[in-house]
Design an enzyme around this catalytic site. Structure first.
Site, PDB file in Angstrom:
ATOM      1  N   ASP A 196      56.495  62.967  18.928  1.00 19.16           N
ATOM      2  CA  ASP A 196      55.492  62.746  19.974  1.00 19.16           C
ATOM      3  C   ASP A 196      54.129  62.681  19.294  1.00 19.16           C
ATOM      4  O   ASP A 196      53.591  63.714  18.881  1.00 19.16           O
ATOM      5  CB  ASP A 196      55.511  63.888  20.986  1.00 19.16           C
ATOM      6  CG  ASP A 196      56.754  63.856  21.869  1.00 19.16           C
ATOM      7  OD1 ASP A 196      57.536  62.909  21.733  1.00 19.16           O
ATOM      8  OD2 ASP A 196      56.925  64.775  22.692  1.00 19.16           O
ATOM      9  N   GLU A 213      62.839  62.977  17.194  1.00 15.75           N
ATOM     10  CA  GLU A 213      61.752  62.479  18.040  1.00 15.75           C
ATOM     11  C   GLU A 213      60.400  62.939  17.514  1.00 15.75           C
ATOM     12  O   GLU A 213      60.237  64.083  17.097  1.00 15.75           O
ATOM     13  CB  GLU A 213      61.940  62.972  19.481  1.00 15.75           C
ATOM     14  CG  GLU A 213      60.917  62.378  20.429  1.00 15.75           C
ATOM     15  CD  GLU A 213      61.144  62.752  21.884  1.00 15.75           C
ATOM     16  OE1 GLU A 213      60.585  62.062  22.745  1.00 15.75           O
ATOM     17  OE2 GLU A 213      61.868  63.736  22.147  1.00 15.75           O
ATOM     18  N   HIS A 257      65.850  66.105  20.761  1.00 12.65           N
ATOM     19  CA  HIS A 257      64.722  65.880  21.667  1.00 12.65           C
ATOM     20  C   HIS A 257      63.552  66.777  21.260  1.00 12.65           C
ATOM     21  O   HIS A 257      63.745  67.951  20.935  1.00 12.65           O
ATOM     22  CB  HIS A 257      65.150  66.212  23.112  1.00 12.65           C
ATOM     23  CG  HIS A 257      64.022  66.262  24.093  1.00 12.65           C
ATOM     24  ND1 HIS A 257      63.550  67.453  24.623  1.00 12.65           N
ATOM     25  CD2 HIS A 257      63.270  65.275  24.633  1.00 12.65           C
ATOM     26  CE1 HIS A 257      62.563  67.181  25.471  1.00 12.65           C
ATOM     27  NE2 HIS A 257      62.369  65.875  25.490  1.00 12.65           N
ATOM     28  N   ASN A 258      62.337  66.222  21.271  1.00 18.32           N
ATOM     29  CA  ASN A 258      61.140  66.992  20.904  1.00 18.32           C
ATOM     30  C   ASN A 258      61.410  67.873  19.675  1.00 18.32           C
ATOM     31  O   ASN A 258      61.246  69.092  19.694  1.00 18.32           O
ATOM     32  CB  ASN A 258      60.661  67.846  22.088  1.00 18.32           C
ATOM     33  CG  ASN A 258      59.990  67.002  23.156  1.00 18.32           C
ATOM     34  OD1 ASN A 258      59.868  65.777  23.024  1.00 18.32           O
ATOM     35  ND2 ASN A 258      59.537  67.638  24.227  1.00 18.32           N
ATOM     36  N   HIS A 314      53.334  68.464  21.878  1.00 18.36           N
ATOM     37  CA  HIS A 314      53.788  68.168  23.232  1.00 18.36           C
ATOM     38  C   HIS A 314      52.547  68.078  24.102  1.00 18.36           C
ATOM     39  O   HIS A 314      51.900  69.086  24.368  1.00 18.36           O
ATOM     40  CB  HIS A 314      54.731  69.269  23.731  1.00 18.36           C
ATOM     41  CG  HIS A 314      55.579  68.828  24.885  1.00 18.36           C
ATOM     42  ND1 HIS A 314      56.269  69.696  25.680  1.00 18.36           N
ATOM     43  CD2 HIS A 314      55.846  67.590  25.369  1.00 18.36           C
ATOM     44  CE1 HIS A 314      56.925  69.022  26.601  1.00 18.36           C
ATOM     45  NE2 HIS A 314      56.686  67.740  26.434  1.00 18.36           N
ATOM     46  N   GLU A 334      57.392  58.611  20.454  1.00 20.79           N
ATOM     47  CA  GLU A 334      56.716  58.571  21.748  1.00 20.79           C
ATOM     48  C   GLU A 334      55.241  58.511  21.388  1.00 20.79           C
ATOM     49  O   GLU A 334      54.630  59.510  21.004  1.00 20.79           O
ATOM     50  CB  GLU A 334      57.036  59.814  22.577  1.00 20.79           C
ATOM     51  CG  GLU A 334      56.526  59.736  24.001  1.00 20.79           C
ATOM     52  CD  GLU A 334      56.778  61.009  24.788  1.00 20.79           C
ATOM     53  OE1 GLU A 334      55.775  61.636  25.196  1.00 20.79           O
ATOM     54  OE2 GLU A 334      57.943  61.393  24.972  1.00 20.79           O
TER      55      GLU A 334
END
Length: 884
Positions: free
Chosen positions: A359, A357, A327-328, A374, A408
């Protein structure tokens, strides 16, 4: 059988690595370039380099995380170093000579060791062959004897200018109790003064072992030895050792026809190998010291070593596997502030992660380069292009199986999205899967391709819009278009922002969602962001990015019934841990069935600003494939993830139990009684002793706990503190810790941790239940980031058996040994008869079940009373589905 022949052999070190090669080691901070000779010791324990001053530096192979050459290696930035290597001259061929070795205690705290060879392409060979040593399964999972041998190798390599071993090195290597080290040296007739030195010829392996036995005596193994050796004789014969192996070291669940018992003629080789006394070897006898070294050897690995290798079927549909997920990925610290780094993509992929991931946000003028960060926080940015290059470099270094890039996407610029797509196409090349495979079209009811089908491929998970579809939703045969209101559902019926990914693959719904998010008031927006972070605020996917998406199409979750009706394996929904837990608690069986058909991704709630993790076990229990964690935080959830994905060849894919794959089977993870056809396991662990647990003289204790299904035993056991401040060889004399009924062993794992007084962590180990071996074993401990620790170990006794309810204990004995069982009953009958003079003779109390032969087998019967019938009924209920 591993007790006689280890499954895995140690890695072989190529001769040229041991002979050494001349390099120049450089450092950008100091701007120093030093000639060195780079070598690997013949056993593959250390990479080390020697300066012209004869000074040596060591790098433990287990601490190496990556090796790089060519354009992927570090390049000097300082002009001074660039001049040294003539880098600004054309045709300098510098990139053909580079080598960078990356090491560190975790994925964030890294050190880069940079070398330049005198000859071209040397760095490439070194990078590939050193990394092969690092990735060998026994490098991190070696036997106790190997870790002890590492200490000897280092002692004999770190010589003073006179070519001798400084005694002070012994004090540094064994710092917990100096007086004991001095006494052990004296016992071996070696000098013990801090300024003394020992001639390497006076310290062969046999003397080193004697030194260890004196420094760290093993009275607890002497006790085991005494219970099996010849009466009044200080040795074991091959027959005694054979009996010990078959009774204690063998898994009692093994079929003796398929897995024959050890024979004395086979065991003789173990005495030859481990007995230190030549006279005893000639006589075929094993001494107590020989027993210690036998129990430290690779034949007595606590792990079923074949499970470390790639051993699972990799041809099942992609959704039939647990997939190591991050995640992230770009973050190195917290979610609100801290550095982002492209290096994190390399590190998680090298650790076996298969889903990372990204973003993505719109870049600012004048470059307008898309960035990764983020959103709405103080974390730093990295260029999208840097992340893609890092992924391309490291995607398949650890595992050849597919990598999923979870986008994302907040880049609301068609031009910048086109730039992102172009970077993916150009950088990944043939690795990028841009079209579905011919055998697996994107149609309802068609399963996903397998990891084997997708070997070496990179898949994009991003919103997908159909730019060729008409403006109005088209009807599907037998039902309404997906964008129309779904049928009313019992679970998850509202079209909530459940997913991290916001849209169905039709363009119309994207517009609908954008309008919906635009109408949210400020309070609703804050509430949504607090749980999902920025995930619910993704933008439209334009044509160039959409065209890269095939088997991983994100959609907004509506309901389990709706998903089942659509039956599209290539559609995936993402859930925060809170939403997933809510669905799991309300409809666990439906969640499992959903995961049999398609994939789900779970990710941490947005309020985990410290990048802490949730326990992944509960979502693995439901068959969720991508349980995404913050890899930069080595807390207990991440430790469990690292430990489990170390198995199956570090492929990043673990095949789920067939109950979580087969549509004809129902599996409820909250079952507390039994799981049909699955044999539950009883695990007993006795923590006996520890060795070299700390660098200081401290009191220590051990914690033991089980991770598994909610119905599994939940107790966390703990030993008492060791009686004295002795961290070299503490002994705990306590009862076994028993986990009586582990419902699905394939989903459970055992954690054993050592802590010192005051709860300071010293080391631990997490191992899947189905990868444990029964018997006496040395459990070599790992650090918080799952790196093997050379010194600390626990000595334990493990016993794994098929679970048998108390009601059926007598039946189990009868099945195992009918003659012995009936003989015992005859004796009981005689005693009962004597005790019941004057009463009617009944060998069994009224209502007790009696074991009698039925159709050639043994089965319980009742003497006909109502009580007996009830007892039988209860026993049958308890035992249904169990194998005895």
């Amino acid at each position: 059988m591993s007790l006689l022949n280890p499954v895995l052999l140690p890695p072989k070190v190529k001769a040229y690595l041991s002979q050494g090669e001349r390099f120049i080691k450089w450092d950008d901070e100091t701007t120093i370039a030093s000639p060195v000779i780079l070598r690997v010791d013949p056993k593959g324990y250390y990479l080390y380099w020697t300066y012209q001053s004869k000074e040596m530096e060591f790098l433990d192979i287990t601490n190496i995380r990556d090796t790089r050459f060519g354009k992927f290696a570090k390049i000097p930035k300082s002009q001074k170093l660039r001049d040294v290597f003539n880098m600004d001259f054309p045709d300098n061929n510098f990139l053909l000579k580079t080598l960078t070795v990356v090491s560190g205690p975790d994925m964030v705290d890294l050190t880069f060791h940079n070398f330049v060879s005198y000859k071209e392409n040397v760095g490439k060979s070194w990078a590939e062959d050193v990394l092969a040593l690092v990735k060998h399964p026994l490098t991190a999972n070696a036997s106790r004897s190997t870790f002890l041998d590492k200490i000897l190798v280092k002692l004999k390599m770190q010589l003073n200018p006179e070519g001798k071993i400084p005694v002070k090195n012994f004090f540094q290597m064994f710092p917990a109790d100096r007086k004991r080290v001095e006494a052990a040296l004296s016992a071996c007739h070696l000098p013990k003064g801090k300024n003394d030195a020992i001639n390497p010829e006076d310290f062969p392996e046999s003397v080193y072992k004697s030194f260890l036995m004196s420094l760290c005596p093993r009275p607890e193994i002497d006790e085991i030895f005494t219970s099996y050796h010849a009466k009044a004789k200080p040795y074991m014969t091959k027959e005694h050792l054979t009996k010990f192996i078959n009774q204690k070291q063998r898994d009692p669940r093994l079929n003796s026809l398929l897995f024959p018992l050890a024979r004395p003629d086979q065991v003789r080789g173990l005495i030859d190998k481990y007995e230190p006394s030549g006279i005893n070897v000639q006589r075929g006898q094993l001494s107590p010291e020989g027993m210690v070294w036998f129990l430290c050897g690779p034949e007595n690995s606590v792990l079923a070593q074949d499970k470390l290798l790639l051993h699972q079927d990799m041809t099942q549909p992609l959704n039939h596997y647990f997939i190591n997920s991050s995640h992230n990925t770009y973050l190195t610290a917290g979610q609100f502030s801290g550095l982002s780094s492209a290096e994190m993509y390399r590190q998680v992929l090298l650790a076996g992660c298969r889903c990372v991931e990204l973003d993505c946000w719109k870049g600012k003028p004048p470059d307008e380069e898309p960035i990764i960060t983020h959103g709405f926080t103080m974390t730093t940015d990295i260029y999208f292009k840097e992340a893609i290059e890092a992924i391309a470099e490291s995607a398949f270094k650890t595992s050849p199986y597919p990598v999923i890039l979870s986008f994302e996407n907040h880049v609301d610029s068609p031009r910048q999205q086109a730039k992102m797509a172009e970077y993916c196409r150009m950088t990944f090349g043939e690795m990028l899967l841009t079209e579905p495979l011919e055998k697996f079209p994107l149609k309802p009811g068609i399963p996903l391709p397998s990891p084997e089908d997708l070997r070496g491929k990179i898949l994009i998970k991003n919103k997908k819009n159909q730019f060729s579809v008409p403006a109005t939703p088209s009807k599907e045969p037998g039902g309404s278009a997906e964008n129309n209101c779904p049928p009313r559902a019992s679970v998850g019926e509202d079209p909530v922002w459940a997913g991290e990914d916001g849209a169905e693959p039709e363009e119309e719904e994207v517009e609908e969602e954008e309008e919906e998010s635009g109408n949210l008031d400020e309070e609703e927006l804050k509430k949504m962001q607090s749980d999902e972070g920025t995930a619910g605020l993704e933008v439209t996917a334009y044509e160039e990015m959409s065209s890269l998406v095939n088997y991983i199409q994100p959609t907004k979750f509506i309901s389990f019934e709706f998903s089942a009706q659509k039956n599209r394996s290539y559609v995936i929904s993402s859930f925060t841990e809170l939403k997933a837990y809510d669905l799991l608690s309300k409809a666990s069986v439906q969640f499992v069935d959903y995961n049999k058909r398609q994939m789900s991704r779970i990710y941490p709630k947005g309020t985990r600003m410290d990048s802490s993790n949730y326990m992944p076990q509960m979502f693995w229990n439901a068959g969720c494939q991508m349980v995404a964690l913050n890899f930069q935080t080595m807390d207990l959830p991440m430790q469990q993830n690292m430990a489990l994905f170390e198995f199956n060849g570090q492929s990043g894919y673990l095949l789920k139990h067939e109950f979580m794959r087969r549509p004809d089977k129902q599996f409820n993870p909250f079952s507390v009684d039994r799981i049909d056809v699955v044999v539950a396991t009883t695990l007993s662990i006795t923590v006996i002793s520890g060795q070299f647990l700390s660098d200081r003289s401290v009191r220590t204790y051990v914690e033991v706990e089980l991770f598994g299904l909610p119905g599994d035993p939940k107790r966390r056991y703990r030993t008492k503190l060791s009686p004295t401040a002795n961290s070299i060889n503490p002994v705990w004399k306590e009862e076994p810790f028993v986990f009586e009924k582990i419902l699905m062993p394939e989903l459970a794992s055992l954690r054993v941790a050592v802590l010192e007084e005051g709860n300071k962590f010293l080391g631990h180990r997490i191992i899947p239940i189905n990868a444990l071996n029964s018997g006496y074993h040395h459990l070599c401990l790992h650090s918080e980031s799952n790196l093997p620790l050379t010194m600390p170990a626990l000595f334990v006794f493990l016993e794994l058996k098929d679970y048998v309810p108390d009601t059926w204990a007598d039946l189990t004995v009868a099945l195992a040994n009918p003659i012995k069982f009936f003989s015992a009953h005859d004796k009981k009958s005689v005693k009962l008869k004597e005790a019941m003079e004057g009463l009617p003779e009944k060998p069994f109390p009224l209502g007790s079940p009696i074991v009698r032969p039925v159709n050639g087998a043994l089965a319980p019967t009742s003497n006909g009373s109502a009580a007996g019938a009830r007892a039988k009924e209860e026993a049958m209920k308890e035992a249904t589905g169990k194998a005895c």
